[in-house]
Design a protein around this motif. Sequence first.
Motif, PDB file in Angstrom:
ATOM      1  N   TRP A  33      10.130  -4.821  -6.048  1.00 57.44           N
ATOM      2  CA  TRP A  33       9.400  -5.807  -6.693  1.00 57.44           C
ATOM      3  C   TRP A  33      10.053  -6.335  -8.138  1.00 57.44           C
ATOM      4  O   TRP A  33      10.136  -7.596  -7.890  1.00 57.44           O
ATOM      5  CB  TRP A  33       8.051  -4.855  -7.678  1.00 57.44           C
ATOM      6  N   PHE A  34      11.270  -5.569  -8.631  1.00 55.39           N
ATOM      7  CA  PHE A  34      11.880  -6.196  -9.449  1.00 55.39           C
ATOM      8  C   PHE A  34      12.769  -7.442  -8.987  1.00 55.39           C
ATOM      9  O   PHE A  34      13.029  -8.183  -9.359  1.00 55.39           O
ATOM     10  CB  PHE A  34      12.767  -5.290 -10.315  1.00 55.39           C
ATOM     11  N   ALA A  35      13.284  -7.009  -7.809  1.00 53.66           N
ATOM     12  CA  ALA A  35      14.230  -8.167  -7.182  1.00 53.66           C
ATOM     13  C   ALA A  35      13.213  -9.307  -6.753  1.00 53.66           C
ATOM     14  O   ALA A  35      13.957 -10.146  -6.985  1.00 53.66           O
ATOM     15  CB  ALA A  35      14.992  -7.531  -6.000  1.00 53.66           C
ATOM     16  N   ALA A  36      12.359  -8.981  -6.128  1.00 49.25           N
ATOM     17  CA  ALA A  36      11.151 -10.147  -5.567  1.00 49.25           C
ATOM     18  C   ALA A  36      10.856 -11.124  -6.953  1.00 49.25           C
ATOM     19  O   ALA A  36      11.001 -12.381  -6.933  1.00 49.25           O
ATOM     20  CB  ALA A  36      10.038  -9.783  -4.940  1.00 49.25           C
ATOM     21  N   LEU A  37      10.648 -10.309  -7.887  1.00 50.30           N
ATOM     22  CA  LEU A  37      10.080 -10.980  -9.114  1.00 50.30           C
ATOM     23  C   LEU A  37      11.187 -11.637  -9.893  1.00 50.30           C
ATOM     24  O   LEU A  37      10.997 -13.057 -10.535  1.00 50.30           O
ATOM     25  CB  LEU A  37       9.176 -10.272 -10.186  1.00 50.30           C
ATOM     26  N   SER A  38      12.450 -11.218  -9.780  1.00 48.69           N
ATOM     27  CA  SER A  38      13.743 -12.047 -10.576  1.00 48.69           C
ATOM     28  C   SER A  38      13.723 -13.289  -9.908  1.00 48.69           C
ATOM     29  O   SER A  38      14.355 -14.129 -10.548  1.00 48.69           O
ATOM     30  CB  SER A  38      14.866 -10.977 -10.295  1.00 48.69           C
ATOM     31  N   THR A  39      13.515 -13.561  -8.953  1.00 54.48           N
ATOM     32  CA  THR A  39      13.480 -15.123  -8.082  1.00 54.48           C
ATOM     33  C   THR A  39      12.672 -15.899  -8.839  1.00 54.48           C
ATOM     34  O   THR A  39      12.890 -16.973  -9.030  1.00 54.48           O
ATOM     35  CB  THR A  39      13.315 -15.089  -6.997  1.00 54.48           C
ATOM     36  N   LEU A  40      11.556 -15.545  -9.819  1.00 53.32           N
ATOM     37  CA  LEU A  40      10.792 -16.504 -10.335  1.00 53.32           C
ATOM     38  C   LEU A  40      11.137 -16.400 -11.946  1.00 53.32           C
ATOM     39  O   LEU A  40      10.597 -17.256 -12.550  1.00 53.32           O
ATOM     40  CB  LEU A  40       9.431 -16.151 -10.251  1.00 53.32           C
ATOM     41  N   ILE A  41      11.951 -15.603 -12.334  1.00 47.43           N
ATOM     42  CA  ILE A  41      12.279 -15.684 -13.884  1.00 47.43           C
ATOM     43  C   ILE A  41      13.777 -16.265 -13.866  1.00 47.43           C
ATOM     44  O   ILE A  41      14.733 -15.721 -13.190  1.00 47.43           O
ATOM     45  CB  ILE A  41      12.173 -14.225 -14.204  1.00 47.43           C
ATOM     46  N   PRO A  42      13.897 -16.818 -14.874  1.00 46.73           N
ATOM     47  CA  PRO A  42      15.396 -17.602 -15.252  1.00 46.73           C
ATOM     48  C   PRO A  42      16.396 -16.356 -15.439  1.00 46.73           C
ATOM     49  O   PRO A  42      15.895 -15.526 -16.372  1.00 46.73           O
ATOM     50  CB  PRO A  42      15.189 -18.173 -16.318  1.00 46.73           C
TER      51      PRO A  42
END
Length: 59
Positions: A33-42
């Motif tokens: 989840w953290f890795a997937a969401l990291s693509t959406l956060i600068p």
Amino acid sequence: MSKDAELLVLRHENAVLRRQVLRVHYESVDRFWFAALSTLIPRRRWAQVFPVSPAAVLA
């Protein structure tokens, strides 16, 4: 969109912390989840948003 992803990260972190008794232990699905969401956060915001280090997110 980045703010929405940050909120999802924080909500998921809270869910993980609620499951813990003594020590925080992130399971594989949590890291996913953290890795997937990291693509959406600068990337410059990662240190303020994620409960894990950027190196752990990238790994």
